[in-house]
Design a protein around this motif. Structure first.
Motif, PDB file in Angstrom:
ATOM      1  N   THR A 230       0.816  -1.214   0.000  1.00  0.00           N
ATOM      2  CA  THR A 230       0.000   0.000   0.000  1.00  0.00           C
ATOM      3  C   THR A 230       0.852   1.268   0.000  1.00  0.00           C
ATOM      4  OG1 THR A 230      -0.078  -0.223   2.371  1.00  0.00           O
ATOM      5  CG2 THR A 230      -1.997  -1.036   1.158  1.00  0.00           C
ATOM      6  N   SER A 231       2.172   1.078  -0.114  1.00  0.00           N
ATOM      7  CA  SER A 231       3.041   2.262  -0.109  1.00  0.00           C
ATOM      8  C   SER A 231       2.844   3.069  -1.388  1.00  0.00           C
ATOM      9  CB  SER A 231       4.505   1.831  -0.076  1.00  0.00           C
ATOM     10  OG  SER A 231       4.695   0.828   0.851  1.00  0.00           O
ATOM     11  N   ARG A 232       3.207   4.330  -1.301  1.00  0.00           N
ATOM     12  CA  ARG A 232       3.200   5.153  -2.516  1.00  0.00           C
ATOM     13  C   ARG A 232       4.630   5.292  -3.023  1.00  0.00           C
ATOM     14  NH1 ARG A 232      -0.435   9.822  -2.462  1.00  0.00           N
ATOM     15  NH2 ARG A 232       1.446  11.002  -2.047  1.00  0.00           N
ATOM     16  N   LEU A 233       4.776   5.372  -4.326  1.00  0.00           N
ATOM     17  CA  LEU A 233       6.107   5.534  -4.909  1.00  0.00           C
ATOM     18  C   LEU A 233       6.368   7.014  -5.152  1.00  0.00           C
ATOM     19  CD1 LEU A 233       6.188   2.830  -7.742  1.00  0.00           C
ATOM     20  CD2 LEU A 233       7.369   2.751  -5.556  1.00  0.00           C
ATOM     21  N   HIS A 234       7.548   7.470  -4.780  1.00  0.00           N
ATOM     22  CA  HIS A 234       7.923   8.866  -5.037  1.00  0.00           C
ATOM     23  C   HIS A 234       9.114   8.840  -5.994  1.00  0.00           C
ATOM     24  CE1 HIS A 234       5.402  10.376  -1.717  1.00  0.00           C
ATOM     25  NE2 HIS A 234       5.655   9.178  -1.220  1.00  0.00           N
ATOM     26  N   VAL A 235       8.851   9.235  -7.229  1.00  0.00           N
ATOM     27  CA  VAL A 235       9.898   9.145  -8.251  1.00  0.00           C
ATOM     28  C   VAL A 235      10.710  10.426  -8.263  1.00  0.00           C
ATOM     29  CG1 VAL A 235      10.303   8.833 -10.725  1.00  0.00           C
ATOM     30  CG2 VAL A 235       8.331   7.748  -9.638  1.00  0.00           C
ATOM     31  N   SER A 236      12.042  10.303  -8.228  1.00  0.00           N
ATOM     32  CA  SER A 236      12.834  11.519  -8.399  1.00  0.00           C
ATOM     33  C   SER A 236      14.142  11.228  -9.111  1.00  0.00           C
ATOM     34  CB  SER A 236      13.080  12.225  -7.074  1.00  0.00           C
ATOM     35  OG  SER A 236      13.799  11.378  -6.232  1.00  0.00           O
ATOM     36  N   GLU A 237      14.628  12.264  -9.799  1.00  0.00           N
ATOM     37  CA  GLU A 237      15.899  12.167 -10.510  1.00  0.00           C
ATOM     38  C   GLU A 237      16.890  13.027  -9.739  1.00  0.00           C
ATOM     39  OE1 GLU A 237      15.238  12.544 -14.967  1.00  0.00           O
ATOM     40  OE2 GLU A 237      13.265  12.997 -14.164  1.00  0.00           O
ATOM     41  N   ASN A 238      17.771  12.350  -9.011  1.00  0.00           N
ATOM     42  CA  ASN A 238      18.721  13.066  -8.155  1.00  0.00           C
ATOM     43  C   ASN A 238      20.076  12.398  -8.182  1.00  0.00           C
ATOM     44  OD1 ASN A 238      17.489  15.303  -6.811  1.00  0.00           O
ATOM     45  ND2 ASN A 238      16.129  13.817  -5.826  1.00  0.00           N
ATOM     46  N   PRO A 239      21.146  13.191  -8.093  1.00  0.00           N
ATOM     47  CA  PRO A 239      22.472  12.585  -8.025  1.00  0.00           C
ATOM     48  C   PRO A 239      22.557  11.689  -6.786  1.00  0.00           C
ATOM     49  CG  PRO A 239      22.632  14.961  -8.285  1.00  0.00           C
ATOM     50  CD  PRO A 239      21.190  14.653  -8.039  1.00  0.00           C
ATOM     51  N   LEU A 240      23.374  10.670  -6.894  1.00  0.00           N
ATOM     52  CA  LEU A 240      23.407   9.652  -5.855  1.00  0.00           C
ATOM     53  C   LEU A 240      24.850   9.168  -5.745  1.00  0.00           C
ATOM     54  CD1 LEU A 240      21.588   7.271  -4.528  1.00  0.00           C
ATOM     55  CD2 LEU A 240      21.816   6.252  -6.772  1.00  0.00           C
ATOM     56  N   THR A 241      25.357   9.024  -4.515  1.00  0.00           N
ATOM     57  CA  THR A 241      26.749   8.571  -4.394  1.00  0.00           C
ATOM     58  C   THR A 241      26.798   7.110  -3.956  1.00  0.00           C
ATOM     59  OG1 THR A 241      26.939   9.228  -2.088  1.00  0.00           O
ATOM     60  CG2 THR A 241      27.535  10.897  -3.737  1.00  0.00           C
ATOM     61  N   LEU A 242      27.939   6.481  -4.254  1.00  0.00           N
ATOM     62  CA  LEU A 242      28.120   5.082  -3.856  1.00  0.00           C
ATOM     63  C   LEU A 242      28.153   4.993  -2.324  1.00  0.00           C
ATOM     64  CD1 LEU A 242      28.625   2.160  -4.698  1.00  0.00           C
ATOM     65  CD2 LEU A 242      31.076   2.666  -4.742  1.00  0.00           C
ATOM     66  N   THR A 243      28.791   5.973  -1.685  1.00  0.00           N
ATOM     67  CA  THR A 243      28.853   5.975  -0.218  1.00  0.00           C
ATOM     68  C   THR A 243      27.451   5.961   0.377  1.00  0.00           C
ATOM     69  OG1 THR A 243      30.816   7.334  -0.476  1.00  0.00           O
ATOM     70  CG2 THR A 243      29.912   7.193   1.740  1.00  0.00           C
TER      71      THR A 243
END
Ligand code: COI
Length: 394
Positions: free
Chosen positions: A308-321
């Motif tokens: 029942t969760s909602r999905l929040h889509v976003s395009e954001n930089p992401l680091t391996l750390t």
């Protein structure tokens, strides 16, 4: 120059092969190793424009050793798929997106432009000619590879004012081997293990990473060979600590939020990331489900009811750390790569600088792969000549 001829589907000549290859057993298909019987070819001459398009038997292409494509990697391409619908109609998956990406790659290489709607019409004709090559099995498709190369013969470093546009097709199944473990007769998409690479960089701001150029792929062969020699399946491209792409796929993560919803993240299209058609489609599907997430399907037993969760889509930089931190904190639900060829592939382990991090991953069960031993229908099947209407034949 308005005097130059554009691509014209009305001028298409169809020259069918006298001898057709036997259709391969689907179980033996390896991505990109089989080609169909025909190809579409058109060339651009700076004096006259685009030639009359031709569908002809698959054949080698002759190039001058000085040609721009061979000397300066003046090459761009698309990867798109056609699927056979349950009533045996060939369906192309979002081909308009491939056409506009091809136009932007052609522009980036300063190659002669053409009408992409005309090219799409021609690709549809080719797919009809090659319809028997479309595997009649879900999870399988006809991979289509439109390619544009610069053919100008000079060692001078300048735009190629002549070009060759061709489209070839290859029947395809699962890109990575499926696991078929004990007690598990069905195919599962196995999570792939990635070696993160930061000493070689796929793309950088202002570079060409956001276009589908051959020259973006070949520099990956060396780090990929190093990774596979050490037993890894693919590389994870980094720029500094930033996660970019997975081999030739776009990268996604799903994260649990404190409120029970799910964050669905992918790096933004800042010019260093390939604008994948599958990437866009997965975000579209996720966004469409944002308000009422229920993945039950009446046609298969793939149900995620109760979610029942909602999905929040976003395009954001992401680091391996951060990614590894989320995994340790138990926030990471899954990371996966997506692309036209591979479709969607879960990630199992990421190795970086001698450390290995195991990510939570589900072996994606795809009902598409459950029919054991399917093959092309054999016997006296209709072959292309009967699929092309007579006015197209020479
Ligand atoms: C695709 O997914 O179509 C790709 O282009 C990746 C690779 C096969 C080049």
């Amino acid at each position: 120059n308005s005097q130059l001829k554009d691509l014209d589907p009305a001028k298409l000549k169809v020259n069918l092969a006298q001898r057709l290859q036997p259709l391969p057993a689907l179980s033996t298909l390896k991505f990109g190793e089989t080609h169909t019987d025909h190809m579409l070819v058109v060339s651009f001459d700076p004096k006259t424009g685009w030639s009359d398009p031709e569908i002809k038997p698959y054949a080698k292409v002759e190039l001058d050793p000085m040609s721009s494509a061979l000397q300066y990697a003046t090459n761009c391409f698309e990867g798109m798929k056609a699927y056979l619908s349950p009533d045996s109609t060939p369906l192309l998956f979002r081909p308009d997106m491939n056409m506009s990406r091809l136009a932007s790659s052609v522009h980036r290489l300063s190659l002669p432009p053409f009408s992409t709607s005309a090219l799409l019409t021609l690709i549809k004709r080719l797919v009809v000619v090659e319809k028997q090559w479309m595997p009649p099995k879900s999870g399988y498709s006809l991979y289509i590879r439109p390619t544009v190369i610069g053919t100008k013969s000079t060692l001078g470093v300048a735009a190629s004012d002549s070009a060759l546009l061709y489209v070839i097709c290859s029947p395809s199944g699962p890109y990575f081997p499926l696991s078929r473990g004990l007690g598990r007769p069905d195919g599962y998409i196995k999570p792939i293990n990635l070696l993160a690479v930061s000493s070689h960089v796929r793309a950088w701001p202002g570079g060409t990473g956001g276009h589908k150029l051959g020259l973006n792929y070949s520099p990956g062969f060396l780090p990929m060979s190093h990774a596979t020699e050490k037993g890894w399946d693919q590389i994870l491209w980094l720029r500094g600590d930033m996660v970019m792409e997975v081999g030739a796929m776009n990268f996604f993560v799903c994260l649990k939020r404190d409120d029970g919803d799910i964050d669905f993240l992918t790096p933004p299209l800042d010019g260093t990331i390939l604008p994948g058609v599958t990437r866009a489609s997965i975000m579209d599907i996720a966004r469409a489900h944002t308000s009422s997430l229920s993945f039950s399907s009446s046609t298969s037993n793939t149900t995620l009811d109760g979610l029942t969760s909602r999905l929040h889509v976003s395009e954001n930089p992401l680091t391996l750390t951060t990614l590894i931190q989320w995994s340790r904190e138990g926030r990471l639900i899954e990371a996966f790569g997506v692309g036209t060829a591979a479709v969607l592939c879960p990630i199992g382990v990421i190795g970086f600088e001698g450390e290995e991090s195991e990510l939570p991953s589900t072996e994606a069960k795809d009902s598409a792969f459950t029919e054991a031993g399917a093959s092309y229908p054999d016997g006296n099947i209709e072959r292309p000549s009967s699929l092309v209407d007579s006015k197209e034949s020479k």
